[in-house]
Design a protein around this motif. Structure first.
Motif, PDB file in Angstrom:
ATOM      1  N   LYS A 104       0.860  -1.185   0.000  1.00 50.92           N
ATOM      2  CA  LYS A 104       0.000   0.000   0.000  1.00 50.92           C
ATOM      3  C   LYS A 104       0.894   1.231   0.000  1.00 50.92           C
ATOM      4  O   LYS A 104       1.234   1.794   1.040  1.00 50.92           O
ATOM      5  CB  LYS A 104      -0.922   0.024   1.220  1.00 50.92           C
ATOM      6  CG  LYS A 104      -1.938   1.169   1.200  1.00 50.92           C
ATOM      7  CD  LYS A 104      -2.801   1.191   2.458  1.00 50.92           C
ATOM      8  CE  LYS A 104      -3.889   2.256   2.364  1.00 50.92           C
ATOM      9  NZ  LYS A 104      -3.346   3.620   2.231  1.00 50.92           N
ATOM     10  N   GLU A 105       1.324   1.615  -1.175  1.00 45.29           N
ATOM     11  CA  GLU A 105       2.205   2.769  -1.309  1.00 45.29           C
ATOM     12  C   GLU A 105       2.158   3.297  -2.734  1.00 45.29           C
ATOM     13  O   GLU A 105       1.727   2.600  -3.655  1.00 45.29           O
ATOM     14  CB  GLU A 105       3.647   2.404  -0.937  1.00 45.29           C
ATOM     15  CG  GLU A 105       4.238   1.246  -1.701  1.00 45.29           C
ATOM     16  CD  GLU A 105       5.611   0.860  -1.165  1.00 45.29           C
ATOM     17  OE1 GLU A 105       6.591   1.537  -1.527  1.00 45.29           O
ATOM     18  OE2 GLU A 105       5.698  -0.113  -0.385  1.00 45.29           O
ATOM     19  N   ARG A 106       2.598   4.518  -2.872  1.00 46.80           N
ATOM     20  CA  ARG A 106       2.713   5.125  -4.196  1.00 46.80           C
ATOM     21  C   ARG A 106       4.179   5.056  -4.607  1.00 46.80           C
ATOM     22  O   ARG A 106       5.041   5.670  -3.968  1.00 46.80           O
ATOM     23  CB  ARG A 106       2.226   6.583  -4.175  1.00 46.80           C
ATOM     24  CG  ARG A 106       2.185   7.233  -5.561  1.00 46.80           C
ATOM     25  CD  ARG A 106       1.676   8.668  -5.480  1.00 46.80           C
ATOM     26  NE  ARG A 106       1.546   9.268  -6.792  1.00 46.80           N
ATOM     27  CZ  ARG A 106       0.477   9.172  -7.569  1.00 46.80           C
ATOM     28  NH1 ARG A 106      -0.576   8.519  -7.122  1.00 46.80           N
ATOM     29  NH2 ARG A 106       0.426   9.723  -8.756  1.00 46.80           N
ATOM     30  N   LEU A 107       4.474   4.299  -5.646  1.00 45.59           N
ATOM     31  CA  LEU A 107       5.862   4.069  -6.029  1.00 45.59           C
ATOM     32  C   LEU A 107       6.440   5.269  -6.761  1.00 45.59           C
ATOM     33  O   LEU A 107       5.826   5.837  -7.656  1.00 45.59           O
ATOM     34  CB  LEU A 107       5.950   2.840  -6.936  1.00 45.59           C
ATOM     35  CG  LEU A 107       5.655   1.482  -6.300  1.00 45.59           C
ATOM     36  CD1 LEU A 107       5.895   0.374  -7.312  1.00 45.59           C
ATOM     37  CD2 LEU A 107       6.494   1.261  -5.052  1.00 45.59           C
ATOM     38  N   GLU A 108       7.663   5.633  -6.376  1.00 44.14           N
ATOM     39  CA  GLU A 108       8.389   6.688  -7.063  1.00 44.14           C
ATOM     40  C   GLU A 108       9.854   6.600  -6.685  1.00 44.14           C
ATOM     41  O   GLU A 108      10.242   5.912  -5.737  1.00 44.14           O
ATOM     42  CB  GLU A 108       7.824   8.071  -6.690  1.00 44.14           C
ATOM     43  CG  GLU A 108       7.768   8.355  -5.202  1.00 44.14           C
ATOM     44  CD  GLU A 108       7.020   9.634  -4.887  1.00 44.14           C
ATOM     45  OE1 GLU A 108       6.512  10.267  -5.821  1.00 44.14           O
ATOM     46  OE2 GLU A 108       6.949  10.007  -3.704  1.00 44.14           O
ATOM     47  N   GLY A 109      10.683   7.280  -7.458  1.00 43.57           N
ATOM     48  CA  GLY A 109      12.102   7.393  -7.144  1.00 43.57           C
ATOM     49  C   GLY A 109      12.827   6.070  -7.012  1.00 43.57           C
ATOM     50  O   GLY A 109      12.605   5.125  -7.777  1.00 43.57           O
ATOM     51  N   GLU A 110      13.687   5.982  -6.012  1.00 41.41           N
ATOM     52  CA  GLU A 110      14.523   4.801  -5.816  1.00 41.41           C
ATOM     53  C   GLU A 110      13.704   3.560  -5.490  1.00 41.41           C
ATOM     54  O   GLU A 110      14.075   2.444  -5.887  1.00 41.41           O
ATOM     55  CB  GLU A 110      15.542   5.054  -4.694  1.00 41.41           C
ATOM     56  CG  GLU A 110      16.595   6.099  -5.037  1.00 41.41           C
ATOM     57  CD  GLU A 110      17.629   6.247  -3.939  1.00 41.41           C
ATOM     58  OE1 GLU A 110      17.567   5.489  -2.944  1.00 41.41           O
ATOM     59  OE2 GLU A 110      18.492   7.130  -4.071  1.00 41.41           O
ATOM     60  N   ARG A 111      12.609   3.733  -4.789  1.00 38.97           N
ATOM     61  CA  ARG A 111      11.751   2.591  -4.439  1.00 38.97           C
ATOM     62  C   ARG A 111      11.164   1.967  -5.701  1.00 38.97           C
ATOM     63  O   ARG A 111      11.150   0.735  -5.855  1.00 38.97           O
ATOM     64  CB  ARG A 111      10.637   3.054  -3.502  1.00 38.97           C
ATOM     65  CG  ARG A 111       9.623   1.984  -3.127  1.00 38.97           C
ATOM     66  CD  ARG A 111      10.249   0.856  -2.354  1.00 38.97           C
ATOM     67  NE  ARG A 111       9.228   0.011  -1.742  1.00 38.97           N
ATOM     68  CZ  ARG A 111       9.421  -1.258  -1.396  1.00 38.97           C
ATOM     69  NH1 ARG A 111      10.594  -1.828  -1.605  1.00 38.97           N
ATOM     70  NH2 ARG A 111       8.450  -1.949  -0.837  1.00 38.97           N
ATOM     71  N   LEU A 112      10.677   2.789  -6.617  1.00 34.51           N
ATOM     72  CA  LEU A 112      10.146   2.297  -7.882  1.00 34.51           C
ATOM     73  C   LEU A 112      11.248   1.600  -8.675  1.00 34.51           C
ATOM     74  O   LEU A 112      11.051   0.490  -9.199  1.00 34.51           O
ATOM     75  CB  LEU A 112       9.566   3.459  -8.690  1.00 34.51           C
ATOM     76  CG  LEU A 112       9.135   3.152 -10.124  1.00 34.51           C
ATOM     77  CD1 LEU A 112       8.060   2.073 -10.162  1.00 34.51           C
ATOM     78  CD2 LEU A 112       8.640   4.425 -10.819  1.00 34.51           C
ATOM     79  N   SER A 113      12.401   2.219  -8.756  1.00 34.71           N
ATOM     80  CA  SER A 113      13.523   1.638  -9.490  1.00 34.71           C
ATOM     81  C   SER A 113      13.914   0.283  -8.924  1.00 34.71           C
ATOM     82  O   SER A 113      14.170  -0.674  -9.669  1.00 34.71           O
ATOM     83  CB  SER A 113      14.721   2.597  -9.439  1.00 34.71           C
ATOM     84  OG  SER A 113      15.837   2.051 -10.119  1.00 34.71           O
ATOM     85  N   GLU A 114      13.931   0.182  -7.600  1.00 39.52           N
ATOM     86  CA  GLU A 114      14.301  -1.067  -6.942  1.00 39.52           C
ATOM     87  C   GLU A 114      13.333  -2.194  -7.304  1.00 39.52           C
ATOM     88  O   GLU A 114      13.754  -3.308  -7.652  1.00 39.52           O
ATOM     89  CB  GLU A 114      14.313  -0.862  -5.424  1.00 39.52           C
ATOM     90  CG  GLU A 114      14.531  -2.133  -4.616  1.00 39.52           C
ATOM     91  CD  GLU A 114      14.234  -1.956  -3.134  1.00 39.52           C
ATOM     92  OE1 GLU A 114      14.429  -2.937  -2.383  1.00 39.52           O
ATOM     93  OE2 GLU A 114      13.798  -0.862  -2.731  1.00 39.52           O
ATOM     94  N   LEU A 115      12.043  -1.921  -7.232  1.00 36.57           N
ATOM     95  CA  LEU A 115      11.047  -2.956  -7.505  1.00 36.57           C
ATOM     96  C   LEU A 115      11.035  -3.354  -8.980  1.00 36.57           C
ATOM     97  O   LEU A 115      10.872  -4.536  -9.307  1.00 36.57           O
ATOM     98  CB  LEU A 115       9.661  -2.488  -7.068  1.00 36.57           C
ATOM     99  CG  LEU A 115       9.454  -2.382  -5.554  1.00 36.57           C
ATOM    100  CD1 LEU A 115       8.072  -1.831  -5.236  1.00 36.57           C
ATOM    101  CD2 LEU A 115       9.628  -3.742  -4.885  1.00 36.57           C
ATOM    102  N   VAL A 116      11.199  -2.393  -9.870  1.00 31.53           N
ATOM    103  CA  VAL A 116      11.250  -2.703 -11.296  1.00 31.53           C
ATOM    104  C   VAL A 116      12.445  -3.594 -11.606  1.00 31.53           C
ATOM    105  O   VAL A 116      12.346  -4.563 -12.374  1.00 31.53           O
ATOM    106  CB  VAL A 116      11.293  -1.413 -12.140  1.00 31.53           C
ATOM    107  CG1 VAL A 116      11.653  -1.721 -13.591  1.00 31.53           C
ATOM    108  CG2 VAL A 116       9.950  -0.687 -12.083  1.00 31.53           C
TER     109      VAL A 116
END
Length: 248
Positions: A104-116
Motif C-alpha cells: 500500500k504505497e505510491r511508487l516513485e524514485g529509488e523505491r520504484l527503481s528497486e522494484l522494477v
C-alpha cells in the motif's frame, strides 16, 4: 513441477507454444503490477491462475463502493480496506501457491527503481500520466519489458514497450513527457465496466507471453479499442531517436 502443478497447469502444458518448459518459466516469473483497480483486477486474476511465481501488487488506495462496478478483485465486504491487501486475499483463494506481495504505497524514485529491477515484467495498470512516465523511465533504465494499458469511457488501449530490443519504442516515444496531455479520470468521465476486463486480460496475456518467451508481443504496436462498436485499430509505433527517455 510436482504432480499437483502438472495437473493444475495441464491445459497450458498441452499447448505446443507453452509446454512444460514455458510453464516452468511462468512459475519462476515475477510480475510487478502497479494498480489494483479496474485493469489490475483482471491482470492479477489471470497471472495468479496461470501460475506466475511471484506477483507484487502495488496500490496506495482503499476499496470504495464506486470501484465495485468494475474492480473485480474486491468485494462489498472489503470497502474501506487497502486495495493491495484485498487483492492479495482474493488471489490466495484462486491459487495459494503464488507468492503475492501487497504494497500500500505510491511508487516513485529509488523505491520504484528497486522494484522494477527485481521484476521479470511490469504491468502498468495506473490511471495517470505521471505514474506511467515514472514507470516507463524505470523500465527503460533496467531493461524490463513494460505492458501498458489504459481505459476511459468506452475507449481502451494497450501496448508493450520492450527496450531490450534496439528498435522497440518506449512509452515516452508515443507520449513525450514534455508535451501536455489531457488527464481524464473515470471518476468524472465514467468507464464501461467490461472494457477494463478486456484490456486487463490482454495485458495479462502479453505478460505471460513475455515471461514464457512465446509468440510475438505488441512491442511497436498500439492497439486501440472502440467498445461502442467493438472495433480495433492497430497503429505502428517506431522508436524515436530523439526520445528524452530512451533516445540515443
Amino acid at each position: 513441477m510436482n504432480d499437483n502443478q502438472l495437473l493444475r497447469y495441464s491445459r497450458h502444458i498441452l499447448l505446443d507454444e507453452i509446454g512444460i518448459e514455458g510453464q516452468e518459466k511462468i512459475l519462476a516469473g515475477h510480475a510487478l503490477v502497479i494498480g489494483a483497480g479496474g485493469l489490475g483486477s483482471p491482470v492479477a486474476f489471470y497471472l495468479a491462475s496461470a501460475g506466475m511465481g511471484k506477483i507484487t501488487l502495488v496500490d496506495n488506495d482503499t476499496v470504495d463502493l464506486t470501484n465495485l462496478q468494475r474492480q473485480i478483485l474486491h468485494t462489498t465486504e472489503r470497502v474501506g480496506q487497502p486495495k493491495a491487501e484485498s487483492g492479495k486475499a482474493t488471489l490466495a483463494r484462486i491459487n495459494p501457491e503464488v507468492e503475492v506481495v501487497a504494497l500500500k504505497e505510491r511508487l516513485e524514485g529509488e523505491r520504484l527503481s528497486e522494484l522494477v529491477s527485481q521484476a521479470s515484467v511490469v504491468l502498468d495498470c495506473s490511471d495517470n500520466f505521471a505514474t506511467r512516465h515514472a514507470v516507463n523511465r524505470a523500465c527503460v533504465e533496467h531493461k524490463v519489458p513494460l505492458v501498458s494499458g489504459a481505459a476511459i469511457r468506452m475507449d481502451g488501449q494497450i501496448s508493450v514497450f520492450d527496450t531490450r530490443h534496439e528498435m522497440s519504442p518506449c512509452y515516452a516515444c508515443l507520449f513525450p513527457p514534455e508535451q501536455q496531455f489531457e488527464e481524464v479520470l473515470c471518476s468524472t468521465m465514467g468507464v464501461f465496466a467490461p472494457l477494463v476486463g478486456i484490456i486487463g486480460t490482454m495485458q495479462a496475456a502479453e505478460a505471460l507471453k513475455l515471461v514464457a518467451g512465446i509468440g510475438e508481443s505488441l512491442a511497436g504496436r498500439l492497439l486501440l479499442l472502440d467498445a461502442r462498436n467493438m472495433e480495433w485499430t492497430s497503429i505502428r509505433v517506431a522508436r524515436n531517436a530523439g526520445c528524452s527517455v530512451c533516445g540515443s
